[in-house]
Design a protein around this motif. Structure first.
Motif, PDB file in Angstrom:
ATOM      1  N   UNK A  60      47.735  72.044  46.410  1.00 22.76           N
ATOM      2  CA  UNK A  60      46.537  71.482  45.784  1.00 22.76           C
ATOM      3  C   UNK A  60      46.087  70.222  46.780  1.00 22.76           C
ATOM      4  N   UNK A  61      45.028  69.517  46.019  1.00 21.51           N
ATOM      5  CA  UNK A  61      44.659  68.603  47.116  1.00 21.51           C
ATOM      6  C   UNK A  61      44.007  67.114  46.009  1.00 21.51           C
ATOM      7  N   UNK A  62      44.088  65.715  46.395  1.00 21.26           N
ATOM      8  CA  UNK A  62      43.223  65.181  46.146  1.00 21.26           C
ATOM      9  C   UNK A  62      43.197  63.652  47.112  1.00 21.26           C
ATOM     10  N   UNK A  63      41.703  63.971  46.978  1.00 25.74           N
ATOM     11  CA  UNK A  63      40.920  62.305  47.851  1.00 25.74           C
ATOM     12  C   UNK A  63      40.626  61.480  46.789  1.00 25.74           C
ATOM     13  N   UNK A  64      40.711  60.388  47.084  1.00 27.77           N
ATOM     14  CA  UNK A  64      41.019  59.087  46.188  1.00 27.77           C
ATOM     15  C   UNK A  64      40.044  58.597  47.635  1.00 27.77           C
ATOM     16  N   UNK A  65      38.910  58.069  47.021  1.00 30.61           N
ATOM     17  CA  UNK A  65      38.183  57.682  48.033  1.00 30.61           C
ATOM     18  C   UNK A  65      38.233  58.045  49.579  1.00 30.61           C
ATOM     19  N   UNK A  66      38.131  59.323  49.668  1.00 27.96           N
ATOM     20  CA  UNK A  66      37.888  59.630  50.459  1.00 27.96           C
ATOM     21  C   UNK A  66      39.462  59.899  51.581  1.00 27.96           C
ATOM     22  N   UNK A  67      40.211  59.739  50.338  1.00 27.71           N
ATOM     23  CA  UNK A  67      41.514  59.687  51.073  1.00 27.71           C
ATOM     24  C   UNK A  67      43.019  60.757  51.523  1.00 27.71           C
ATOM     25  N   UNK A  68      43.320  61.561  51.429  1.00 29.59           N
ATOM     26  CA  UNK A  68      44.111  63.061  51.070  1.00 29.59           C
ATOM     27  C   UNK A  68      45.749  62.801  51.037  1.00 29.59           C
ATOM     28  N   UNK A  69      45.545  62.004  49.218  1.00 31.34           N
ATOM     29  CA  UNK A  69      46.563  61.306  48.614  1.00 31.34           C
ATOM     30  C   UNK A  69      47.446  62.634  49.133  1.00 31.34           C
ATOM     31  N   UNK A  70      46.777  64.023  48.649  1.00 33.01           N
ATOM     32  CA  UNK A  70      48.435  65.305  49.249  1.00 33.01           C
ATOM     33  C   UNK A  70      48.741  65.306  50.456  1.00 33.01           C
ATOM     34  N   UNK A  71      48.438  64.694  51.415  1.00 30.24           N
ATOM     35  CA  UNK A  71      49.174  63.937  52.742  1.00 30.24           C
ATOM     36  C   UNK A  71      50.113  63.334  53.037  1.00 30.24           C
ATOM     37  N   UNK A  72      49.566  62.381  52.029  1.00 30.82           N
ATOM     38  CA  UNK A  72      50.542  61.023  52.212  1.00 30.82           C
ATOM     39  C   UNK A  72      51.800  60.726  51.951  1.00 30.82           C
ATOM     40  N   UNK A  73      52.666  60.448  52.959  1.00 29.11           N
ATOM     41  CA  UNK A  73      54.222  59.835  51.983  1.00 29.11           C
ATOM     42  C   UNK A  73      54.032  58.633  50.993  1.00 29.11           C
ATOM     43  N   UNK A  74      55.319  58.196  50.010  1.00 27.53           N
ATOM     44  CA  UNK A  74      54.947  57.283  49.855  1.00 27.53           C
ATOM     45  C   UNK A  74      54.371  55.875  50.014  1.00 27.53           C
ATOM     46  N   UNK A  75      55.204  55.825  50.704  1.00 27.04           N
ATOM     47  CA  UNK A  75      54.353  54.374  51.896  1.00 27.04           C
ATOM     48  C   UNK A  75      53.146  54.045  51.610  1.00 27.04           C
ATOM     49  N   UNK A  76      52.685  55.099  52.330  1.00 28.44           N
ATOM     50  CA  UNK A  76      50.956  55.695  52.415  1.00 28.44           C
ATOM     51  C   UNK A  76      50.981  55.508  50.904  1.00 28.44           C
ATOM     52  N   UNK A  77      50.900  56.084  50.172  1.00 31.31           N
ATOM     53  CA  UNK A  77      50.232  56.259  49.048  1.00 31.31           C
ATOM     54  C   UNK A  77      50.159  54.709  48.606  1.00 31.31           C
TER      55      UNK A  77
END
Length: 230
Positions: A60-77
């Motif tokens: 699934x997908x989660x966008x946080x303030x327009x940013x795609x959490x579901x595609x990010x690694x831990x550092x980016x999150x």
């Protein structure tokens, strides 16, 4: 502010794969206050952690303030959390080697805010702990540690504040004080507030409630508005 689509979470156990969250889809608008309620073990805290980027979705997908959490690694999150998110942990998660004031200052220092100490001194007064500022976590009661954790989450004035049972370890008087702080930040700073709670009074103060049941978002209720003539 928060958009989710078909979010699921699975974990591997000794007995095989276990799906904790069934496909969940909902949105939270900027400045809204939302309570996630339901029985213990229903998946509330798991969902909150996913929304805040503390854990990865299984699908699934989660966008946080327009940013795609579901595609990010831990550092980016982690970077995104530092920029936009405050989180109040049920288990406090305080740094044991830092005083109460230093724990509160920490997110502001990481964010590079020059007035970190001034902000920390102001907010520790708001949660009624200025007399405990130089005590370490193991010298504080559970309720005092919770107030430090809450103050720490407030200090950067985040765009989104997540809270896992924010009043769970507080007495009635301090619960009301913290509720006032939560909703003041929500209103005055247009901070989006998403919280998990068993406190019906706190949940009813939110704009909306999401009901979790066995990993499913089973019901959504909006705060009722009285209409003349009804």
């Amino acid at each position: 502010m928060i958009e989710t689509k078909s979010v699921i979470k699975k974990v591997t156990t000794n007995e095989g794969e276990l799906q904790i969250l069934q496909p969940i889809t909902f949105n939270v608008t900027a400045g809204e206050s939302v309570a996630i309620v339901g029985a213990s073990g229903s998946g509330k805290s798991t969902l909150l952690g996913l929304l805040a980027g503390l854990d990865e979705v299984s699908g699934g997908h989660i966008f946080l303030d327009g940013q795609p959490l579901h595609t990010m690694d831990e550092e980016a999150r982690a970077r995104l959390r530092g920029e936009k998110v405050g989180f109040i942990f049920q288990s406090f998660m305080l740094v044991q080697s830092l005083t109460a004031l230093e724990n509160i200052m920490l997110p502001a220092q990481i964010a590079g805010l020059k007035d970190a100490k001034k902000r920390a001194n102001e907010i520790i007064k708001q949660v009624g702990l200025e007399h405990r500022a130089h005590h370490f976590p193991n010298q504080l009661s559970g309720g005092e540690q919770q107030r430090v954790a809450i103050a720490r989450a407030f200090i950067t004035q985040p765009k989104i504040l997540f809270a896992d049972e924010p009043t769970g370890n507080l007495d009635s008087a301090n619960s009301h004080k913290i509720e006032e702080l939560l909703f003041a930040l929500n209103k005055n700073s247009s901070t989006t507030l998403v919280l998990v709670t068993h406190d019906n009074e706190l949940a009813n103060k939110c704009d909306r409630q999401l009901h979790m049941n066995a990993g499913e978002l089973s019901e959504q209720t909006q705060r009722l508005k009285v209409v003349s003539g009804e």
